[in-house]
Write a protein that holds these residues in place. Structure first.
Motif, PDB file in Angstrom:
ATOM      1  N   ARG A  96      -7.968  -2.146  -2.661  1.00 48.07           N
ATOM      2  CA  ARG A  96      -7.008  -1.426  -1.823  1.00 48.07           C
ATOM      3  C   ARG A  96      -5.645  -1.346  -2.501  1.00 48.07           C
ATOM      4  NH1 ARG A  96      -5.939  -4.442   2.521  1.00 48.07           N
ATOM      5  NH2 ARG A  96      -7.467  -6.099   2.245  1.00 48.07           N
ATOM      6  N   ILE A  97      -5.195  -2.465  -3.061  1.00 49.79           N
ATOM      7  CA  ILE A  97      -3.906  -2.450  -3.754  1.00 49.79           C
ATOM      8  C   ILE A  97      -3.976  -1.530  -4.964  1.00 49.79           C
ATOM      9  CG2 ILE A  97      -2.231  -3.848  -5.009  1.00 49.79           C
ATOM     10  CD1 ILE A  97      -2.964  -6.199  -3.261  1.00 49.79           C
ATOM     11  N   GLY A  98      -5.081  -1.577  -5.688  1.00 48.66           N
ATOM     12  CA  GLY A  98      -5.248  -0.715  -6.857  1.00 48.66           C
ATOM     13  C   GLY A  98      -5.181   0.754  -6.501  1.00 48.66           C
ATOM     14  N   TYR A  99      -5.838   1.125  -5.433  1.00 46.56           N
ATOM     15  CA  TYR A  99      -5.814   2.528  -4.995  1.00 46.56           C
ATOM     16  C   TYR A  99      -4.390   2.963  -4.690  1.00 46.56           C
ATOM     17  CZ  TYR A  99      -6.621   6.729  -2.226  1.00 46.56           C
ATOM     18  OH  TYR A  99      -6.575   8.013  -1.749  1.00 46.56           O
ATOM     19  N   LEU A 100      -3.633   2.127  -3.994  1.00 47.86           N
ATOM     20  CA  LEU A 100      -2.268   2.478  -3.607  1.00 47.86           C
ATOM     21  C   LEU A 100      -1.350   2.571  -4.825  1.00 47.86           C
ATOM     22  CD1 LEU A 100      -1.911   0.269  -0.415  1.00 47.86           C
ATOM     23  CD2 LEU A 100      -2.152   2.752  -0.503  1.00 47.86           C
ATOM     24  N   HIS A 105       1.345   5.258  -4.122  1.00 43.41           N
ATOM     25  CA  HIS A 105       1.754   4.885  -2.769  1.00 43.41           C
ATOM     26  C   HIS A 105       2.418   3.511  -2.725  1.00 43.41           C
ATOM     27  CE1 HIS A 105      -0.349   8.389  -1.418  1.00 43.41           C
ATOM     28  NE2 HIS A 105      -1.501   7.948  -1.877  1.00 43.41           N
ATOM     29  N   ALA A 106       2.298   2.751  -3.797  1.00 42.99           N
ATOM     30  CA  ALA A 106       2.956   1.447  -3.919  1.00 42.99           C
ATOM     31  C   ALA A 106       3.455   1.325  -5.352  1.00 42.99           C
ATOM     32  CB  ALA A 106       1.996   0.303  -3.588  1.00 42.99           C
ATOM     33  N   ARG A 107       4.656   0.788  -5.522  1.00 41.71           N
ATOM     34  CA  ARG A 107       5.249   0.705  -6.857  1.00 41.71           C
ATOM     35  C   ARG A 107       4.646  -0.434  -7.651  1.00 41.71           C
ATOM     36  NH1 ARG A 107      11.671   1.218  -6.666  1.00 41.71           N
ATOM     37  NH2 ARG A 107      11.303   0.797  -8.873  1.00 41.71           N
ATOM     38  N   ALA A 108       4.224  -0.117  -8.869  1.00 41.52           N
ATOM     39  CA  ALA A 108       3.610  -1.117  -9.734  1.00 41.52           C
ATOM     40  C   ALA A 108       4.557  -2.288  -9.978  1.00 41.52           C
ATOM     41  CB  ALA A 108       3.204  -0.483 -11.062  1.00 41.52           C
ATOM     42  N   ARG A 148      -8.444  -0.430 -12.700  1.00 36.81           N
ATOM     43  CA  ARG A 148      -7.274   0.385 -13.018  1.00 36.81           C
ATOM     44  C   ARG A 148      -5.982  -0.315 -12.612  1.00 36.81           C
ATOM     45  NH1 ARG A 148      -8.136   6.596 -11.394  1.00 36.81           N
ATOM     46  NH2 ARG A 148      -6.162   6.703 -12.566  1.00 36.81           N
ATOM     47  N   LEU A 149      -6.051  -1.135 -11.565  1.00 33.65           N
ATOM     48  CA  LEU A 149      -4.894  -1.939 -11.183  1.00 33.65           C
ATOM     49  C   LEU A 149      -4.524  -2.894 -12.302  1.00 33.65           C
ATOM     50  CD1 LEU A 149      -2.817  -3.007  -9.112  1.00 33.65           C
ATOM     51  CD2 LEU A 149      -4.626  -4.505  -8.221  1.00 33.65           C
ATOM     52  N   GLU A 150      -5.511  -3.548 -12.891  1.00 34.42           N
ATOM     53  CA  GLU A 150      -5.244  -4.431 -14.020  1.00 34.42           C
ATOM     54  C   GLU A 150      -4.631  -3.650 -15.178  1.00 34.42           C
ATOM     55  OE1 GLU A 150      -4.849  -7.310 -16.869  1.00 34.42           O
ATOM     56  OE2 GLU A 150      -4.943  -7.471 -14.692  1.00 34.42           O
ATOM     57  N   GLY A 151      -5.102  -2.411 -15.385  1.00 33.09           N
ATOM     58  CA  GLY A 151      -4.513  -1.569 -16.422  1.00 33.09           C
ATOM     59  C   GLY A 151      -3.051  -1.257 -16.143  1.00 33.09           C
ATOM     60  N   GLU A 152      -2.719  -0.986 -14.883  1.00 35.80           N
ATOM     61  CA  GLU A 152      -1.329  -0.733 -14.503  1.00 35.80           C
ATOM     62  C   GLU A 152      -0.472  -1.975 -14.729  1.00 35.80           C
ATOM     63  OE1 GLU A 152       0.261   1.954 -13.309  1.00 35.80           O
ATOM     64  OE2 GLU A 152      -1.454   3.323 -13.237  1.00 35.80           O
ATOM     65  N   MET A 153      -1.020  -3.141 -14.408  1.00 37.04           N
ATOM     66  CA  MET A 153      -0.283  -4.378 -14.606  1.00 37.04           C
ATOM     67  C   MET A 153      -0.067  -4.651 -16.093  1.00 37.04           C
ATOM     68  SD  MET A 153       0.416  -5.509 -11.540  1.00 37.04           S
ATOM     69  CE  MET A 153       0.683  -3.737 -11.250  1.00 37.04           C
ATOM     70  N   ALA A 154      -1.071  -4.362 -16.907  1.00 43.74           N
ATOM     71  CA  ALA A 154      -0.928  -4.540 -18.353  1.00 43.74           C
ATOM     72  C   ALA A 154       0.145  -3.604 -18.907  1.00 43.74           C
ATOM     73  CB  ALA A 154      -2.271  -4.289 -19.045  1.00 43.74           C
TER      74      ALA A 154
END
Length: 215
Positions: A96-100, A105-108, A148-154
Protein backbone atom coordinates in the motif's frame (compact mmCIF):
# COMPACT_ATOMS: atom_id res chain seq x y z
CA UNK A 1 16.42 59.42 -20.51
CA UNK A 2 13.37 58.28 -18.58
CA UNK A 3 12.65 54.65 -17.96
CA UNK A 4 8.94 55.08 -17.30
CA UNK A 5 6.67 57.23 -19.45
CA UNK A 6 3.68 58.40 -17.44
CA UNK A 7 2.25 60.46 -20.29
CA UNK A 8 -1.41 59.60 -20.68
CA UNK A 9 -1.39 57.66 -17.41
CA UNK A 10 -5.05 57.21 -16.38
CA UNK A 11 -6.39 55.54 -13.24
CA UNK A 12 -10.02 56.63 -13.44
CA UNK A 13 -12.30 57.02 -16.41
CA UNK A 14 -11.77 56.03 -20.07
CA UNK A 15 -8.39 54.48 -20.75
CA UNK A 16 -7.94 53.18 -17.23
CA UNK A 17 -9.04 49.62 -18.11
CA UNK A 18 -5.45 48.37 -18.48
CA UNK A 19 -4.57 49.60 -14.98
CA UNK A 20 -7.44 47.79 -13.32
CA UNK A 21 -6.74 44.64 -15.34
CA UNK A 22 -3.15 44.64 -14.08
CA UNK A 23 -4.30 45.42 -10.55
CA UNK A 24 -6.76 42.55 -10.72
CA UNK A 25 -4.05 40.25 -12.08
CA UNK A 26 -1.77 41.24 -9.20
CA UNK A 27 -4.52 40.59 -6.67
CA UNK A 28 -5.17 37.19 -8.20
CA UNK A 29 -1.46 36.38 -8.07
CA UNK A 30 -1.31 37.31 -4.38
CA UNK A 31 -4.47 35.33 -3.62
CA UNK A 32 -3.21 32.40 -5.65
CA UNK A 33 0.07 32.45 -3.74
CA UNK A 34 -1.78 32.46 -0.43
CA UNK A 35 -3.97 29.55 -1.53
CA UNK A 36 -0.90 27.63 -2.72
CA UNK A 37 0.86 28.15 0.61
CA UNK A 38 -2.26 27.04 2.45
CA UNK A 39 -2.59 23.93 0.32
CA UNK A 40 1.07 23.12 0.87
CA UNK A 41 0.62 23.52 4.63
CA UNK A 42 -2.48 21.32 4.54
CA UNK A 43 -0.63 18.83 2.36
CA UNK A 44 2.27 18.67 4.81
CA UNK A 45 -0.15 18.17 7.69
CA UNK A 46 -1.93 15.47 5.72
CA UNK A 47 1.33 13.71 4.93
CA UNK A 48 2.40 13.95 8.58
CA UNK A 49 -0.90 12.46 9.70
CA UNK A 50 -0.59 9.75 7.07
CA UNK A 51 2.85 8.66 8.28
CA UNK A 52 1.67 8.89 11.89
CA UNK A 53 -1.25 6.60 11.02
CA UNK A 54 1.16 4.11 9.45
CA UNK A 55 3.24 4.22 12.64
CA UNK A 56 0.14 3.52 14.73
CA UNK A 57 -0.90 0.68 12.44
CA UNK A 58 2.54 -0.94 12.58
CA UNK A 59 2.65 -0.68 16.38
CA UNK A 60 -0.90 -1.95 16.90
CA UNK A 61 -1.54 -5.23 18.70
CA UNK A 62 -3.03 -6.67 15.51
CA UNK A 63 0.17 -5.98 13.56
CA UNK A 64 2.43 -7.11 16.37
CA UNK A 65 0.69 -10.50 16.40
CA UNK A 66 0.83 -10.74 12.60
CA UNK A 67 4.51 -9.82 12.59
CA UNK A 68 5.28 -12.42 15.23
CA UNK A 69 3.47 -15.17 13.33
CA UNK A 70 5.16 -14.16 10.08
CA UNK A 71 8.65 -14.01 11.57
CA UNK A 72 8.17 -17.35 13.31
CA UNK A 73 7.19 -18.88 9.96
CA UNK A 74 10.18 -17.25 8.24
CA UNK A 75 12.66 -18.54 10.82
CA UNK A 76 14.56 -21.42 9.23
CA UNK A 77 12.26 -21.42 6.18
CA UNK A 78 13.67 -22.77 2.93
CA UNK A 79 13.52 -20.37 -0.04
CA UNK A 80 11.93 -23.14 -2.11
CA UNK A 81 8.92 -23.01 0.20
CA UNK A 82 8.08 -19.49 -0.94
CA UNK A 83 6.35 -16.93 1.24
CA UNK A 84 4.15 -18.09 4.14
CA UNK A 85 0.51 -17.05 4.02
CA UNK A 86 0.90 -15.56 7.49
CA UNK A 87 2.77 -12.63 5.95
CA UNK A 88 -0.20 -11.36 3.95
CA UNK A 89 -1.12 -8.42 6.24
CA UNK A 90 2.51 -7.37 6.75
CA UNK A 91 3.43 -7.45 3.07
CA UNK A 92 0.21 -5.72 2.09
CA UNK A 93 1.25 -2.88 4.41
CA UNK A 94 4.36 -2.26 2.31
CA UNK A 95 2.43 -2.79 -0.93
CA UNK A 96 0.00 0.00 0.00
CA UNK A 97 2.78 2.43 0.87
CA UNK A 98 4.61 1.50 -2.33
CA UNK A 99 1.57 2.18 -4.46
CA UNK A 100 1.08 5.61 -2.87
CA UNK A 101 4.75 6.61 -3.19
CA UNK A 102 5.25 5.39 -6.76
CA UNK A 103 2.07 7.12 -7.93
CA UNK A 104 2.92 10.39 -6.21
CA UNK A 105 0.24 10.25 -3.51
CA UNK A 106 2.86 10.16 -0.73
CA UNK A 107 6.27 11.84 -0.75
CA UNK A 108 9.21 9.48 -0.87
CA UNK A 109 11.16 11.83 1.42
CA UNK A 110 8.75 11.44 4.34
CA UNK A 111 8.50 7.68 3.90
CA UNK A 112 12.29 7.46 3.69
CA UNK A 113 12.73 9.43 6.91
CA UNK A 114 10.25 7.26 8.82
CA UNK A 115 10.50 3.79 7.31
CA UNK A 116 13.78 3.42 5.39
CA UNK A 117 15.31 0.77 7.63
CA UNK A 118 12.05 -1.13 7.97
CA UNK A 119 11.46 -1.22 4.20
CA UNK A 120 15.04 -2.23 3.42
CA UNK A 121 15.19 -4.99 6.02
CA UNK A 122 11.84 -6.54 5.16
CA UNK A 123 12.42 -6.39 1.41
CA UNK A 124 15.87 -7.93 1.81
CA UNK A 125 14.35 -10.67 3.97
CA UNK A 126 11.61 -11.63 1.50
CA UNK A 127 13.29 -10.90 -1.86
CA UNK A 128 14.51 -14.47 -2.55
CA UNK A 129 11.16 -15.90 -1.42
CA UNK A 130 9.31 -13.42 -3.63
CA UNK A 131 11.31 -14.52 -6.66
CA UNK A 132 10.45 -18.14 -5.89
CA UNK A 133 6.79 -17.31 -5.28
CA UNK A 134 6.52 -15.40 -8.58
CA UNK A 135 7.99 -18.34 -10.44
CA UNK A 136 5.74 -20.87 -8.74
CA UNK A 137 2.55 -18.82 -9.10
CA UNK A 138 3.25 -17.51 -12.58
CA UNK A 139 2.57 -13.99 -11.31
CA UNK A 140 5.56 -11.74 -12.09
CA UNK A 141 3.80 -8.74 -10.50
CA UNK A 142 3.52 -10.27 -7.05
CA UNK A 143 4.56 -7.62 -4.49
CA UNK A 144 5.69 -5.35 -7.33
CA UNK A 145 4.71 -2.20 -5.42
CA UNK A 146 6.84 -3.27 -2.48
CA UNK A 147 9.75 -3.91 -4.83
CA UNK A 148 9.29 -0.52 -6.49
CA UNK A 149 9.05 1.09 -3.06
CA UNK A 150 12.48 -0.28 -2.23
CA UNK A 151 13.68 1.17 -5.54
CA UNK A 152 12.31 4.59 -4.58
CA UNK A 153 14.03 4.36 -1.21
CA UNK A 154 17.32 3.41 -2.87
CA UNK A 155 16.98 6.41 -5.20
CA UNK A 156 16.46 8.68 -2.21
CA UNK A 157 19.49 7.08 -0.52
CA UNK A 158 21.60 8.37 -3.42
CA UNK A 159 20.03 11.81 -3.14
CA UNK A 160 20.33 12.15 0.63
CA UNK A 161 23.42 10.04 1.42
CA UNK A 162 25.32 9.84 -1.85
CA UNK A 163 25.16 6.04 -1.81
CA UNK A 164 22.61 3.23 -1.53
CA UNK A 165 22.19 1.57 1.85
CA UNK A 166 22.75 -2.16 1.78
CA UNK A 167 20.73 -4.74 3.67
CA UNK A 168 22.31 -8.16 4.05
CA UNK A 169 19.74 -10.96 3.66
CA UNK A 170 21.89 -13.53 5.47
CA UNK A 171 22.56 -11.17 8.38
CA UNK A 172 18.84 -10.43 8.70
CA UNK A 173 18.03 -14.15 8.71
CA UNK A 174 20.63 -14.75 11.43
CA UNK A 175 19.08 -11.92 13.46
CA UNK A 176 15.53 -13.31 13.30
CA UNK A 177 15.70 -15.22 16.64
CA UNK A 178 16.78 -12.06 18.49
CA UNK A 179 14.13 -9.99 16.72
CA UNK A 180 11.45 -12.53 17.65
CA UNK A 181 12.61 -12.51 21.28
CA UNK A 182 12.41 -8.70 21.38
CA UNK A 183 8.95 -8.70 19.84
CA UNK A 184 7.69 -11.32 22.31
CA UNK A 185 9.19 -9.40 25.25
CA UNK A 186 7.51 -6.19 24.14
CA UNK A 187 4.16 -7.89 23.67
CA UNK A 188 4.43 -9.57 27.06
CA UNK A 189 5.22 -6.24 28.70
CA UNK A 190 2.16 -4.62 27.08
CA UNK A 191 0.01 -7.55 28.16
CA UNK A 192 1.25 -7.30 31.75
CA UNK A 193 0.59 -3.56 31.84
CA UNK A 194 -2.96 -4.12 30.61
CA UNK A 195 -3.49 -6.77 33.27
CA UNK A 196 -2.10 -4.53 35.98
CA UNK A 197 0.93 -6.73 36.65
CA UNK A 198 4.58 -5.83 36.35
CA UNK A 199 7.54 -7.84 35.06
CA UNK A 200 9.66 -9.50 37.74
CA UNK A 201 13.18 -10.82 37.96
CA UNK A 202 15.10 -12.93 40.40
CA UNK A 203 16.51 -10.86 43.29
CA UNK A 204 20.24 -10.23 43.08
CA UNK A 205 22.49 -10.65 46.10
CA UNK A 206 23.84 -7.13 45.76
CA UNK A 207 22.93 -4.32 43.44
CA UNK A 208 24.63 -1.02 42.83
CA UNK A 209 22.43 2.03 43.48
CA UNK A 210 20.80 3.48 40.39
CA UNK A 211 22.57 6.57 39.00
CA UNK A 212 20.81 9.88 39.65
CA UNK A 213 18.33 10.83 36.98
CA UNK A 214 17.30 7.27 36.11
CA UNK A 215 14.66 6.90 38.82
Amino acid sequence: MGFVNLSGFVILGPGSEWFWFMAQFGALAITGGAIYRQLRAQGSASIFEQTAEWDREWASEFFQRRRLRFLLDMEGRAVEAGLPRSGEAILDFFERIGYLVVNGHARAEYVWLDFRGLIGNYWSLIAPYTTQERRASGNPKLLVWFERLEGEMAAYDRKALGHVRTFDHDAIVRGLPALIDELVAGMRLEHDLKQGTFPRRAPAKRREPAPPGLR
